[in-house]
Design a protein around this motif. Sequence first.
Motif, PDB file in Angstrom:
ATOM      1  N   LEU A 333      -2.073  11.509   6.231  1.00 41.27           N
ATOM      2  CA  LEU A 333      -1.054  12.808   6.003  1.00 41.27           C
ATOM      3  C   LEU A 333      -1.728  13.935   5.708  1.00 41.27           C
ATOM      4  O   LEU A 333      -1.269  14.839   5.807  1.00 41.27           O
ATOM      5  N   ALA A 334      -3.037  13.995   5.223  1.00 40.88           N
ATOM      6  CA  ALA A 334      -3.611  15.192   4.783  1.00 40.88           C
ATOM      7  C   ALA A 334      -4.180  15.782   6.046  1.00 40.88           C
ATOM      8  O   ALA A 334      -4.526  17.053   6.058  1.00 40.88           O
ATOM      9  N   HIS A 335      -4.344  15.285   7.347  1.00 37.54           N
ATOM     10  CA  HIS A 335      -4.371  15.781   8.602  1.00 37.54           C
ATOM     11  C   HIS A 335      -3.348  15.833   9.628  1.00 37.54           C
ATOM     12  O   HIS A 335      -3.365  16.871  10.360  1.00 37.54           O
ATOM     13  N   TYR A 336      -2.288  15.150   9.241  1.00 32.87           N
ATOM     14  CA  TYR A 336      -1.201  15.053  10.520  1.00 32.87           C
ATOM     15  C   TYR A 336       0.121  15.163   9.478  1.00 32.87           C
ATOM     16  O   TYR A 336       0.253  14.143   8.727  1.00 32.87           O
ATOM     17  N   PRO A 337       1.285  15.415   9.985  1.00 36.18           N
ATOM     18  CA  PRO A 337       2.369  15.284   9.562  1.00 36.18           C
ATOM     19  C   PRO A 337       2.998  13.883   9.682  1.00 36.18           C
ATOM     20  O   PRO A 337       2.374  12.953  10.591  1.00 36.18           O
ATOM     21  N   GLY A 338       3.708  13.491   8.755  1.00 29.85           N
ATOM     22  CA  GLY A 338       4.024  12.005   8.870  1.00 29.85           C
ATOM     23  C   GLY A 338       4.941  11.731   7.802  1.00 29.85           C
ATOM     24  O   GLY A 338       5.345  12.131   6.691  1.00 29.85           O
ATOM     25  N   VAL A 339       5.132  10.235   7.661  1.00 29.00           N
ATOM     26  CA  VAL A 339       6.172   9.600   6.865  1.00 29.00           C
ATOM     27  C   VAL A 339       5.538   7.938   6.416  1.00 29.00           C
ATOM     28  O   VAL A 339       5.085   7.438   7.162  1.00 29.00           O
ATOM     29  N   PHE A 340       5.591   7.933   5.190  1.00 29.71           N
ATOM     30  CA  PHE A 340       5.439   6.594   4.548  1.00 29.71           C
ATOM     31  C   PHE A 340       6.561   6.167   4.205  1.00 29.71           C
ATOM     32  O   PHE A 340       7.064   6.822   3.214  1.00 29.71           O
ATOM     33  N   TYR A 341       6.887   4.851   4.306  1.00 31.61           N
ATOM     34  CA  TYR A 341       8.242   4.464   3.957  1.00 31.61           C
ATOM     35  C   TYR A 341       8.111   3.047   3.478  1.00 31.61           C
ATOM     36  O   TYR A 341       7.367   2.161   3.866  1.00 31.61           O
ATOM     37  N   TRP A 342       9.150   2.401   2.528  1.00 31.76           N
ATOM     38  CA  TRP A 342       9.116   1.080   2.324  1.00 31.76           C
ATOM     39  C   TRP A 342      10.197   0.138   2.933  1.00 31.76           C
ATOM     40  O   TRP A 342      11.231   0.536   3.054  1.00 31.76           O
ATOM     41  N   LEU A 343       9.505  -0.974   3.149  1.00 33.98           N
ATOM     42  CA  LEU A 343      10.421  -2.004   3.664  1.00 33.98           C
ATOM     43  C   LEU A 343      10.912  -3.180   2.687  1.00 33.98           C
ATOM     44  O   LEU A 343      10.024  -3.754   2.355  1.00 33.98           O
ATOM     45  N   GLY A 344      12.222  -3.254   2.227  1.00 37.51           N
ATOM     46  CA  GLY A 344      12.732  -4.374   1.570  1.00 37.51           C
ATOM     47  C   GLY A 344      12.081  -5.558   1.865  1.00 37.51           C
ATOM     48  O   GLY A 344      12.515  -5.903   3.018  1.00 37.51           O
ATOM     49  N   CYS A 345      11.794  -6.259   0.828  1.00 39.33           N
ATOM     50  CA  CYS A 345      11.262  -7.887   1.237  1.00 39.33           C
ATOM     51  C   CYS A 345      11.560  -8.940   0.216  1.00 39.33           C
ATOM     52  O   CYS A 345      10.705  -9.572   0.151  1.00 39.33           O
TER      53      CYS A 345
END
Length: 390
Positions: A333-345
């Motif tokens: 993410l320091a170099h490219y736009p983006g998203v980190f998200y969580w998947l309920g488990c």
Amino acid sequence: MTITERVKEIRRDLHRNPELGGEEWETSKRIQAELEKAGIPFKTGFAKTGVLGIIEGSGSGGTVALRADIDALPITEKTNVEFKSTVAGKMHACGHDAHTSMLLGTGFKLQEMKDQLPGRVLLVFQPNEESTPIGGARPMMEDGVFDEYKPDVIFGQHVWPDLPVGKIGIRDKEMMAASDRLSFTITGAAGHASMPHQGKDAIVVTAEFISSLQSIVSRNTNPLESAVITIGTINGGYRYNVIADHVELTGTVRTYSKQAKATIKRRIENLVKGFEIAYEVKIAYDYIEGYDATVNTPEWAELVRDTAAGSLGEEALPAVDPSMAGEDFSRFLAHYPGVFYWLGCAKEGEEIPKPLHDPEFYFNEDAIEIGVDTMVKVTVNALKKLKESR
């Protein structure tokens, strides 16, 4: 066999055979074999064991990268699942086996529909995520993983036991904290316990020093900004009646903002100098910067949120607080736009789920289909958005 069943089979096999960061040779071979079987071209040699799968769509467009981490942890598994780790002292206790298998499943689906994709998809299988401060993201980029194809946006999905199956955790900005390391060696002078005036007690100094470290967060950082200083290990002393001449400490600092990190670093340096003068001891000090804070790009977070809501309903998107845990995805993410998200488990029926990095951590496989479906739809919608913006 359905894709979900195939993903479950791969995940269980990876779970039985965990490999630590930098050692994921068999895991890498399995990934390559699965990509080859699916007809997905790939490249290797990134950070030793990293793999890059490449799915070419039918039309010109943008490039979407999807990342999964592949390494395990040095933990002895204590679950009773039939496919528990067969390797002593190693376990997939952070769900990376699920991440890897779900990304493969996502690749299988996208490959089947590649003629409908207006652009390119990169499947990034990253090693060594657990090995801060080096990690695997930076070495992969240094080895040229994106030299030929640069992503317009990158997405990462992480299983999350604090959320039930069917829920997605996402924020517009901060998701995970910066993760730095501390080490101190406090050196005084030994002596007999009955004559403390003849020594310089490193244990007494350590006790005061730890209390002063904690005051940095409570009295020097902005109370509206989260920060944590934790001392995790203390080693020192020889015998009950000997004044210790040295104590070794290790710990961690967690922050979201660069300003909070800078404040903490400055105050620690000043504390070290002050304690050396006040207590007439020597303090060797090292601050090792690890992963940066994982901060999402708001416009792409909105796309993930809308995509998940469209599939699972608005109720599947509870408000979540950011985590103070660190994540190597931040370096992408320091170099490219983006998203980190969580998947309920979360394990069904478990009131207090076992957390990540616990020897009894349990991944509910009911989340597999949701995880794959969400990544596929996020990818398709992101490619459409990139196509429309060109």
